[in-house]
Design a protein around this motif. Structure first.
Motif, PDB file in Angstrom:
ATOM      1  N   LYS A   8      63.466 -22.569   0.940  1.00 35.70           N
ATOM      2  CA  LYS A   8      63.298 -23.567  -0.107  1.00 35.70           C
ATOM      3  C   LYS A   8      64.473 -24.543  -0.045  1.00 35.70           C
ATOM      4  O   LYS A   8      65.534 -24.226   0.474  1.00 35.70           O
ATOM      5  CB  LYS A   8      63.281 -22.920  -1.492  1.00 35.70           C
ATOM      6  CG  LYS A   8      62.349 -21.725  -1.622  1.00 35.70           C
ATOM      7  CD  LYS A   8      60.901 -22.128  -1.634  1.00 35.70           C
ATOM      8  CE  LYS A   8      59.975 -20.946  -1.806  1.00 35.70           C
ATOM      9  NZ  LYS A   8      59.602 -20.257  -0.593  1.00 35.70           N
ATOM     10  N   LEU A  72      53.712 -23.606   6.559  1.00 35.68           N
ATOM     11  CA  LEU A  72      53.470 -23.239   5.155  1.00 35.68           C
ATOM     12  C   LEU A  72      52.025 -22.811   4.942  1.00 35.68           C
ATOM     13  O   LEU A  72      51.752 -21.875   4.181  1.00 35.68           O
ATOM     14  CB  LEU A  72      53.815 -24.408   4.226  1.00 35.68           C
ATOM     15  CG  LEU A  72      55.292 -24.683   4.028  1.00 35.68           C
ATOM     16  CD1 LEU A  72      55.483 -26.013   3.323  1.00 35.68           C
ATOM     17  CD2 LEU A  72      55.962 -23.559   3.266  1.00 35.68           C
ATOM     18  N   LEU A  75      51.622 -19.325   6.065  1.00 32.26           N
ATOM     19  CA  LEU A  75      52.267 -18.378   5.154  1.00 32.26           C
ATOM     20  C   LEU A  75      51.612 -18.336   3.777  1.00 32.26           C
ATOM     21  O   LEU A  75      51.921 -17.467   2.976  1.00 32.26           O
ATOM     22  CB  LEU A  75      53.743 -18.728   4.976  1.00 32.26           C
ATOM     23  CG  LEU A  75      54.642 -18.488   6.180  1.00 32.26           C
ATOM     24  CD1 LEU A  75      56.025 -19.055   5.910  1.00 32.26           C
ATOM     25  CD2 LEU A  75      54.716 -17.006   6.503  1.00 32.26           C
ATOM     26  N   ASN A  76      50.742 -19.319   3.505  1.00 29.94           N
ATOM     27  CA  ASN A  76      50.132 -19.441   2.175  1.00 29.94           C
ATOM     28  C   ASN A  76      51.228 -19.423   1.093  1.00 29.94           C
ATOM     29  O   ASN A  76      51.238 -18.573   0.205  1.00 29.94           O
ATOM     30  CB  ASN A  76      49.097 -18.332   1.946  1.00 29.94           C
ATOM     31  CG  ASN A  76      48.229 -18.616   0.737  1.00 29.94           C
ATOM     32  OD1 ASN A  76      48.106 -19.760   0.310  1.00 29.94           O
ATOM     33  ND2 ASN A  76      47.642 -17.579   0.180  1.00 29.94           N
ATOM     34  N   ASP A  77      52.151 -20.390   1.208  1.00 27.40           N
ATOM     35  CA  ASP A  77      53.349 -20.446   0.366  1.00 27.40           C
ATOM     36  C   ASP A  77      53.270 -21.640  -0.597  1.00 27.40           C
ATOM     37  O   ASP A  77      53.713 -22.729  -0.271  1.00 27.40           O
ATOM     38  CB  ASP A  77      54.586 -20.567   1.261  1.00 27.40           C
ATOM     39  CG  ASP A  77      55.889 -20.597   0.497  1.00 27.40           C
ATOM     40  OD1 ASP A  77      55.873 -20.602  -0.751  1.00 27.40           O
ATOM     41  OD2 ASP A  77      56.942 -20.622   1.155  1.00 27.40           O
ATOM     42  N   GLY A  80      56.766 -23.258  -1.491  1.00 30.08           N
ATOM     43  CA  GLY A  80      57.274 -24.033  -0.366  1.00 30.08           C
ATOM     44  C   GLY A  80      56.498 -25.325  -0.184  1.00 30.08           C
ATOM     45  O   GLY A  80      57.043 -26.341   0.230  1.00 30.08           O
TER      46      GLY A  80
END
Length: 105
Positions: A8, A72, A75-77, A80
């Motif tokens: 982050k 991202l 990562l399914n974030d 972020g």
């Protein structure tokens, strides 16, 4: 590819923080960081940034954003993604300003 190091904004050594540090360093001096965001002033001298465009530096920025966004997504974030969305928005705004400066300069 080390997806775990995306991190982050504000986390030293992460991709997100390094991207913003790099992007801020490319900006005209009139764009200052205030409350974690770059100022948006139409009074900036975009000459340096236009020169960087001619040297394909903006293509490097776009490639970094593309890679970051794809990582991202993998990562399914969602948290972020907020940092990434802010970066895309600021790059888009800066490109629009450079386009205006190129037309008037």
């Amino acid at each position: 590819m080390r997806l775990g190091k995306l991190g982050k904004v504000g986390e030293d050594g992460t991709f997100a923080d390094n991207f913003w540090t790099w992007w801020i360093a490319l900006q005209p001096p009139e764009r200052v960081v205030f409350e974690g965001r770059l100022s948006r002033t139409s009074e900036a001298d975009w000459g340096k940034m236009l020169e960087l465009c001619r040297k394909s530096r903006v293509l490097q920025v776009m490639a970094a954003l593309l890679w970051w966004g794809e990582a991202l997504d993998l990562l399914n974030d969602p948290i972020g993604c907020m940092d990434w969305d802010s970066a895309v928005d600021d790059v888009r705004w800066a490109c629009l300003q450079m386009g205006k400066a190129e037309l008037t300069g």
